[in-house]
Design a protein around this motif. Structure first.
Motif, PDB file in Angstrom:
ATOM      1  N   LEU A  58       7.275  -2.721  -6.724  1.00  0.00           N
ATOM      2  CA  LEU A  58       8.579  -3.363  -6.859  1.00  0.00           C
ATOM      3  C   LEU A  58       8.488  -4.520  -7.843  1.00  0.00           C
ATOM      4  O   LEU A  58       7.572  -5.338  -7.775  1.00  0.00           O
ATOM      5  N   HIS A  59       9.427  -4.579  -8.807  1.00  0.00           N
ATOM      6  CA  HIS A  59       9.479  -5.723  -9.708  1.00  0.00           C
ATOM      7  C   HIS A  59      10.600  -6.655  -9.272  1.00  0.00           C
ATOM      8  O   HIS A  59      11.373  -6.332  -8.364  1.00  0.00           O
ATOM      9  N   ASN A  60      10.705  -7.807  -9.895  1.00  0.00           N
ATOM     10  CA  ASN A  60      11.602  -8.852  -9.383  1.00  0.00           C
ATOM     11  C   ASN A  60      12.974  -8.880 -10.057  1.00  0.00           C
ATOM     12  O   ASN A  60      13.694  -9.877  -9.951  1.00  0.00           O
ATOM     13  N   TRP A  61      13.339  -7.795 -10.739  1.00  0.00           N
ATOM     14  CA  TRP A  61      14.647  -7.705 -11.384  1.00  0.00           C
ATOM     15  C   TRP A  61      14.937  -8.967 -12.210  1.00  0.00           C
ATOM     16  O   TRP A  61      15.934  -9.647 -12.018  1.00  0.00           O
ATOM     17  N   ALA A  62      14.016  -9.236 -13.133  1.00  0.00           N
ATOM     18  CA  ALA A  62      14.179 -10.347 -14.078  1.00  0.00           C
ATOM     19  C   ALA A  62      14.429 -11.671 -13.371  1.00  0.00           C
ATOM     20  O   ALA A  62      15.266 -12.477 -13.780  1.00  0.00           O
ATOM     21  N   ASN A  80      12.848 -12.761  -7.165  1.00  0.00           N
ATOM     22  CA  ASN A  80      11.767 -13.740  -7.070  1.00  0.00           C
ATOM     23  C   ASN A  80      11.657 -14.413  -8.432  1.00  0.00           C
ATOM     24  O   ASN A  80      11.373 -13.754  -9.423  1.00  0.00           O
ATOM     25  N   THR A  81      11.886 -15.703  -8.478  1.00  0.00           N
ATOM     26  CA  THR A  81      11.984 -16.380  -9.775  1.00  0.00           C
ATOM     27  C   THR A  81      10.634 -16.680 -10.404  1.00  0.00           C
ATOM     28  O   THR A  81      10.572 -17.155 -11.527  1.00  0.00           O
ATOM     29  N   GLN A  82       9.553 -16.386  -9.711  1.00  0.00           N
ATOM     30  CA  GLN A  82       8.233 -16.679 -10.238  1.00  0.00           C
ATOM     31  C   GLN A  82       7.665 -15.502 -11.021  1.00  0.00           C
ATOM     32  O   GLN A  82       7.753 -14.354 -10.584  1.00  0.00           O
ATOM     33  N   SER A  83       7.093 -15.791 -12.181  1.00  0.00           N
ATOM     34  CA  SER A  83       6.422 -14.762 -12.963  1.00  0.00           C
ATOM     35  C   SER A  83       5.265 -15.396 -13.720  1.00  0.00           C
ATOM     36  O   SER A  83       5.406 -16.472 -14.296  1.00  0.00           O
ATOM     37  N   ASP A  84       4.130 -14.723 -13.670  1.00  0.00           N
ATOM     38  CA  ASP A  84       2.967 -15.228 -14.399  1.00  0.00           C
ATOM     39  C   ASP A  84       2.682 -14.398 -15.647  1.00  0.00           C
ATOM     40  O   ASP A  84       1.615 -14.484 -16.236  1.00  0.00           O
ATOM     41  N   VAL A  85       3.656 -13.594 -16.068  1.00  0.00           N
ATOM     42  CA  VAL A  85       3.483 -12.753 -17.248  1.00  0.00           C
ATOM     43  C   VAL A  85       3.583 -13.614 -18.499  1.00  0.00           C
ATOM     44  O   VAL A  85       4.538 -14.375 -18.664  1.00  0.00           O
ATOM     45  N   ASN A  86       2.614 -13.515 -19.393  1.00  0.00           N
ATOM     46  CA  ASN A  86       2.690 -14.285 -20.637  1.00  0.00           C
ATOM     47  C   ASN A  86       2.501 -13.428 -21.877  1.00  0.00           C
ATOM     48  O   ASN A  86       2.563 -13.923 -22.993  1.00  0.00           O
ATOM     49  N   ALA A 144      11.479 -15.353 -16.364  1.00  0.00           N
ATOM     50  CA  ALA A 144      11.375 -15.146 -14.920  1.00  0.00           C
ATOM     51  C   ALA A 144      10.968 -13.721 -14.551  1.00  0.00           C
ATOM     52  O   ALA A 144      10.752 -13.430 -13.383  1.00  0.00           O
ATOM     53  N   CYS A 145      10.860 -12.844 -15.535  1.00  0.00           N
ATOM     54  CA  CYS A 145      10.681 -11.405 -15.281  1.00  0.00           C
ATOM     55  C   CYS A 145       9.202 -11.032 -15.158  1.00  0.00           C
ATOM     56  O   CYS A 145       8.377 -11.436 -15.981  1.00  0.00           O
ATOM     57  N   ASP A 146       8.886 -10.220 -14.148  1.00  0.00           N
ATOM     58  CA  ASP A 146       7.505  -9.758 -14.010  1.00  0.00           C
ATOM     59  C   ASP A 146       7.351  -8.276 -14.363  1.00  0.00           C
ATOM     60  O   ASP A 146       6.288  -7.692 -14.165  1.00  0.00           O
ATOM     61  N   LEU A 194      20.222  -7.089 -23.345  1.00  0.00           N
ATOM     62  CA  LEU A 194      18.855  -7.362 -23.760  1.00  0.00           C
ATOM     63  C   LEU A 194      17.899  -6.236 -23.391  1.00  0.00           C
ATOM     64  O   LEU A 194      17.064  -5.823 -24.194  1.00  0.00           O
ATOM     65  N   CYS A 195      18.013  -5.722 -22.172  1.00  0.00           N
ATOM     66  CA  CYS A 195      17.090  -4.680 -21.722  1.00  0.00           C
ATOM     67  C   CYS A 195      17.599  -4.122 -20.402  1.00  0.00           C
ATOM     68  O   CYS A 195      18.619  -4.562 -19.865  1.00  0.00           O
ATOM     69  N   CYS A 196      16.857  -3.175 -19.833  1.00  0.00           N
ATOM     70  CA  CYS A 196      17.252  -2.548 -18.580  1.00  0.00           C
ATOM     71  C   CYS A 196      17.246  -3.534 -17.410  1.00  0.00           C
ATOM     72  O   CYS A 196      17.974  -3.344 -16.423  1.00  0.00           O
ATOM     73  N   ALA A 197      16.421  -4.577 -17.486  1.00  0.00           N
ATOM     74  CA  ALA A 197      16.349  -5.544 -16.390  1.00  0.00           C
ATOM     75  C   ALA A 197      17.530  -6.522 -16.406  1.00  0.00           C
ATOM     76  O   ALA A 197      17.820  -7.169 -15.397  1.00  0.00           O
ATOM     77  N   ASP A 198      18.209  -6.618 -17.531  1.00  0.00           N
ATOM     78  CA  ASP A 198      19.375  -7.498 -17.647  1.00  0.00           C
ATOM     79  C   ASP A 198      20.595  -6.760 -17.100  1.00  0.00           C
ATOM     80  O   ASP A 198      21.542  -6.461 -17.813  1.00  0.00           O
ATOM     81  N   PHE A 199      20.571  -6.503 -15.801  1.00  0.00           N
ATOM     82  CA  PHE A 199      21.568  -5.614 -15.201  1.00  0.00           C
ATOM     83  C   PHE A 199      22.975  -6.201 -15.185  1.00  0.00           C
ATOM     84  O   PHE A 199      23.952  -5.473 -15.107  1.00  0.00           O
ATOM     85  N   ASP A 200      23.078  -7.539 -15.275  1.00  0.00           N
ATOM     86  CA  ASP A 200      24.407  -8.142 -15.255  1.00  0.00           C
ATOM     87  C   ASP A 200      24.911  -8.479 -16.652  1.00  0.00           C
ATOM     88  O   ASP A 200      25.963  -9.096 -16.802  1.00  0.00           O
ATOM     89  N   GLY A 201      24.156  -8.097 -17.676  1.00  0.00           N
ATOM     90  CA  GLY A 201      24.596  -8.340 -19.041  1.00  0.00           C
ATOM     91  C   GLY A 201      24.660  -9.811 -19.396  1.00  0.00           C
ATOM     92  O   GLY A 201      25.600 -10.269 -20.059  1.00  0.00           O
ATOM     93  N   HIS A 202      23.657 -10.588 -19.000  1.00  0.00           N
ATOM     94  CA  HIS A 202      23.643 -12.023 -19.313  1.00  0.00           C
ATOM     95  C   HIS A 202      23.440 -12.274 -20.806  1.00  0.00           C
ATOM     96  O   HIS A 202      24.008 -13.200 -21.369  1.00  0.00           O
ATOM     97  N   THR A 203      22.596 -11.443 -21.432  1.00  0.00           N
ATOM     98  CA  THR A 203      22.307 -11.629 -22.858  1.00  0.00           C
ATOM     99  C   THR A 203      22.864 -10.440 -23.621  1.00  0.00           C
ATOM    100  O   THR A 203      22.296  -9.351 -23.606  1.00  0.00           O
ATOM    101  N   ILE A 204      24.003 -10.633 -24.259  1.00  0.00           N
ATOM    102  CA  ILE A 204      24.677  -9.558 -24.994  1.00  0.00           C
ATOM    103  C   ILE A 204      24.386  -9.717 -26.485  1.00  0.00           C
ATOM    104  O   ILE A 204      24.567 -10.795 -27.059  1.00  0.00           O
TER     105      ILE A 204
END
Length: 319
Positions: free
Chosen positions: A223-227, A231-237, A303-305, A257-267
């Motif tokens: 399970l990923h954290n849906w951007a 879960n707002t924590q991500s250690d991905v760099n 915030a995305c893992d 922006l991508c598939c994880a941007d499900f609400d269309g925050h970044t158009i």
């Protein structure tokens, strides 16, 4: 396993480890070499047929989606498919955030994409809305791959986590799809059964053992954290491949922006008034790529893992 295969796999893992440790230098190199501009067209165009869903899965942040719900018009879909064909884009996915088979014209859209020469047309579905006529239609339309989300832990877990769906119905739909595909003498669509790893229980192992003899592939994921929504924590760099290799179109034509941007925050553009080629390396896309390399990207990226699942070797595609 052949020794040569083991050596190649070991070499790949070693290369991935080195790249992950060199995340900052890789980011600086990409930025210095002007890779805010993608050197190639997207490998995958993800077309959201609809963002409506008939389920309420406990691990899905649907309550956090505030954009309008709807179904992509056939006219807009044809425009996108025509552009993909003209540009030589070979892989189209007929889903993003929603249950694709709610779109009653999905079969028609798949058929059109295949007639236009799109090599790989795929869809992810919860498998609940495939009566015989739809299953037969999607096979005859030429769908190349269908990924059906199930739960390997059995009926009780399935129905307690995928609220609104019936396990027995989904399994029956899968079995019918396999039967019709065999009756029609087809090898497509490739059948992928996917589930989120929960506890590696005996039920999961039994599920894998049973279905791997029937399905073309069993896909197990974490399970990923849906951007950052769950879960707002991500250690991905390490840089994420999605801004460089994928192109996501929402049902109303806006490009997110991508598939994880499900609400269309970044158009990043709108295909009702522009084209894939015009949007792909225009200022909004280049700006978010540069931001991604400089500081980890917009908030949604930081915030995305999801990139943890990806091989860092994707970077070689930018060379």
């Amino acid at each position: 396993m052949p020794e040569s295969f083991k050596l190649k796999a070991a070499a790949r893992r070693a290369a991935e480890t080195v790249l992950r440790k060199q995340a900052k230098p890789v980011r600086r190199l990409l930025l210095a070499s002007g890779r805010d501009r993608a050197p190639r067209l997207p490998e995958i165009v993800q077309i959201e047929s609809t963002n409506i869903c008939n389920a309420k899965c406990v691990f899905c942040p649907r309550d956090e989606m505030h954009r309008r719900q709807g179904v992509m018009s056939v006219e807009l879909f044809r425009k996108i498919a025509d552009e993909c064909a003209a540009l030589g884009i070979t892989h189209v996915r007929m889903h993003n955030y929603g249950e694709a088979f709610i779109d009653r014209r999905l079969v028609e859209k798949v058929r059109y994409a295949k007639e236009r020469g799109i090599r790989e047309v795929g869809v992810i579905t919860n498998g609940s809305l495939m009566p015989e006529e739809v299953a037969r239609g999607i096979i005859e339309a030429g769908l190349d791959a269908i990924n059906i989300s199930v739960d390997a832990s059995g009926k009780e877990v399935f129905e307690s986590t995928r609220i609104g769906l019936k396990y027995d119905k989904v399994i029956a739909n899968i079995e019918r799809l396999i039967r019709i595909r065999a009756e029609l003498g087809r090898s497509r669509p490739k059948l992928i059964l996917s589930f989120v790893r929960q506890n590696n229980s005996a039920d999961e192992q039994a599920f894998i053992e049973h279905w791997r003899k029937i399905a073309d592939k069993i896909h197990i994921t974490d399970l990923h954290n849906w951007a950052g929504t769950l879960n707002t924590q991500s250690d991905v760099n390490y840089p994420c491949y999605r801004p460089w290799l994928t192109f996501t179109v929402l049902w109303d034509g806006r490009v997110s922006l991508c598939c994880a941007d499900f609400d269309g925050h970044t158009i990043l553009g709108d295909l009702t008034s522009s084209t894939i080629q015009d949007i792909w390396n225009a200022e909004p896309y280049r700006a978010v790529r540069a931001q991604h390399l400089e500081s980890g990207g917009p908030d949604i990226c930081r915030a995305c893992d999801l990139p943890r699942k990806d091989s860092p070797l994707w970077i070689t595609k930018l060379i």
